[in-house]
Write a protein that holds these residues in place. Sequence first.
Motif, short mmCIF file in Angstrom:
data_model
loop_
_atom_site.label_atom_id
_atom_site.label_comp_id
_atom_site.label_asym_id
_atom_site.label_seq_id
_atom_site.Cartn_x
_atom_site.Cartn_y
_atom_site.Cartn_z
N GLN A 44 44.50 29.79 23.65
CA GLN A 44 45.40 28.73 23.15
C GLN A 44 46.64 28.55 24.04
O GLN A 44 47.29 27.52 23.96
CB GLN A 44 45.84 29.07 21.71
CG GLN A 44 44.71 28.98 20.70
CD GLN A 44 45.12 29.61 19.38
OE1 GLN A 44 45.78 30.64 19.35
NE2 GLN A 44 44.72 29.00 18.29
N ASP A 55 49.36 27.27 15.36
CA ASP A 55 48.14 28.07 15.23
C ASP A 55 47.58 28.00 13.81
O ASP A 55 48.27 28.39 12.85
CB ASP A 55 48.45 29.53 15.62
CG ASP A 55 47.18 30.32 15.83
OD1 ASP A 55 46.25 30.21 15.00
OD2 ASP A 55 47.10 31.05 16.84
N PRO A 56 46.32 27.54 13.65
CA PRO A 56 45.75 27.39 12.31
C PRO A 56 45.42 28.73 11.64
O PRO A 56 45.18 28.76 10.43
CB PRO A 56 44.46 26.60 12.57
CG PRO A 56 44.09 26.92 13.99
CD PRO A 56 45.39 27.11 14.71
N ASP A 86 45.07 26.61 8.49
CA ASP A 86 43.89 25.76 8.28
C ASP A 86 42.63 26.53 8.67
O ASP A 86 42.30 26.66 9.85
CB ASP A 86 44.05 24.49 9.13
CG ASP A 86 42.85 23.56 9.03
OD1 ASP A 86 41.81 23.98 8.48
OD2 ASP A 86 42.96 22.42 9.51
N ASP A 138 39.40 25.95 8.57
CA ASP A 138 38.33 25.33 9.36
C ASP A 138 38.71 25.22 10.84
O ASP A 138 37.90 25.50 11.72
CB ASP A 138 37.93 23.98 8.75
CG ASP A 138 37.36 24.17 7.35
OD1 ASP A 138 36.20 24.60 7.26
OD2 ASP A 138 38.09 23.95 6.37
N SER A 139 39.95 24.86 11.11
CA SER A 139 40.40 24.79 12.51
C SER A 139 40.50 26.20 13.09
O SER A 139 40.25 26.42 14.28
CB SER A 139 41.77 24.13 12.63
OG SER A 139 41.77 22.92 11.95
N CYS A 140 40.86 27.17 12.25
CA CYS A 140 40.94 28.57 12.71
C CYS A 140 39.55 29.03 13.16
O CYS A 140 39.40 29.65 14.21
CB CYS A 140 41.49 29.44 11.58
SG CYS A 140 41.54 31.21 11.99
N THR A 149 37.15 27.23 14.28
CA THR A 149 36.83 26.58 15.55
C THR A 149 37.53 27.33 16.70
O THR A 149 36.91 27.58 17.75
CB THR A 149 37.30 25.10 15.52
OG1 THR A 149 36.78 24.51 14.33
CG2 THR A 149 36.86 24.34 16.74
N ALA A 150 38.78 27.71 16.48
CA ALA A 150 39.53 28.43 17.54
C ALA A 150 38.93 29.80 17.79
O ALA A 150 38.78 30.23 18.94
CB ALA A 150 41.00 28.54 17.13
#
Length: 390
Positions: free
Chosen positions: A149, A159-160, A200, A202-204, A206-207
């Motif tokens: 990131q 950061d999610p 978040d 869902d975004s976490c 993905t990361a």
Amino acid sequence: MLKAREAVPSSRHGETPLYLGATAGMRLLNIENASASDAVFQAVEAALHSSPFSFRGARILSGQEEGAFGWVTVNYLDDRLTQGQETTGALDLGGASTQISFVSARFDGTESPDNLMNFRLYGNDYNLYTHSYLCYGKDQALRKMLALQTASGPTSLSDPCFHPGYIRTRDYSELYASPCVARSKPQASPRNFTLKGTGDFDSCRTAVKKIFDFSKCNFSRCSFNGVFQPELQGSFGAFSAYYFVLDFLNLTDTAAPMETIKDKLREYCATPWADMQRQHPSTKVKYLAEYCFSGTYILTLLTEGYNFTADTFKDITIIRKIKGSDAGWTLGYMLNLTNMVPAEAPDAPPLPHAGYVSVMVLTGLLLGVLLLFITYTLSKTQCSNPHKIV
Ligand SMILES: Nc1ccn([C@@H]2O[C@H](COP(=O)(O)OP(=O)(O)OP(=O)(O)O)[C@@H](O)[C@H]2O)c(=O)n1
């Protein structure tokens, strides 16, 4: 050490073997700075030599050993080895590395010999599949995600994987001071960056997923990063940080539907940081701040990494202790070093103890009856021939 001194009677201290095994944290230090790692060992060895116990050496375990000894511990404590029963796989999550170990009918080491550990225990042969992923313990995995990131060297990061309202200044040098991420340190970066949570799930996910490489596999099947992994088989015990994190998150029920587990994480990650601190005043702030990331990482590692599905997730039991002993590699290491798990089953007596007692009692009774019978027969014969007595 103080606990050990109390637990072992002082008259037995001198004959009690003491070993020290170091794992991935020291493996990393050894890669990064071998002389610092040697200095740690020298200091630790000096301290252990002066303990009342019989110190027999300190060393760094390989990842394979760490995985295999965790598997031995779990199956020894469950009495599966003496009984020759189907074994339980072991999932271990540390700060610096993570291990998966299990017996698969489809794995004999031909395809990937590096992942094979052969054991002969209590007269049974085991082809154990084991792999240790260095840098995929939860602390190093977090560094890997943050490194991806911050590759462009920003001054601020949303950061999610951290709660909304969480804010912390992070030092670039400190974040990249690990062989797991050192090479990806941005060329030109400010001294610090400000990490701001957005909470978040869902975004976490993905990361988090980006730290796994699913692009190459030179085997018939892989987990991630091109590592061979046979099809999962049987039940698994997950311990160490799997337990710490999932127990805190109230997610140890692996039989719950996958969607429920995700919903809980979604709700948890979205909880404002101020509420988290209010609700958990006695939890270490570092742990509290990272549970959203850690829970998401665990779910991603197990499902996308190791290929547990919504169906097979329930085959995992989250464990801390088995029969009062900690699940982990340490007991297996000690059992191995002290030869307490024999290769062959001890010569089994043809009859158990109770069987011997019954046979002895029966034989005694029979002999008694026989004696009575002979005595009775003799006395009868004498009575019917009185002249013979005269
Ligand atoms: N109550 C606790 C105790 C530990 N941890 C975390 O759990 C992880 C595993 O800790 P440990 O069992 O001590 O493993 P390590 O020695 O770090 O394992 P390795 O060096 O093999 O990676 C660490 O990230 C630690 O911060 C946690 O979240 N909650």
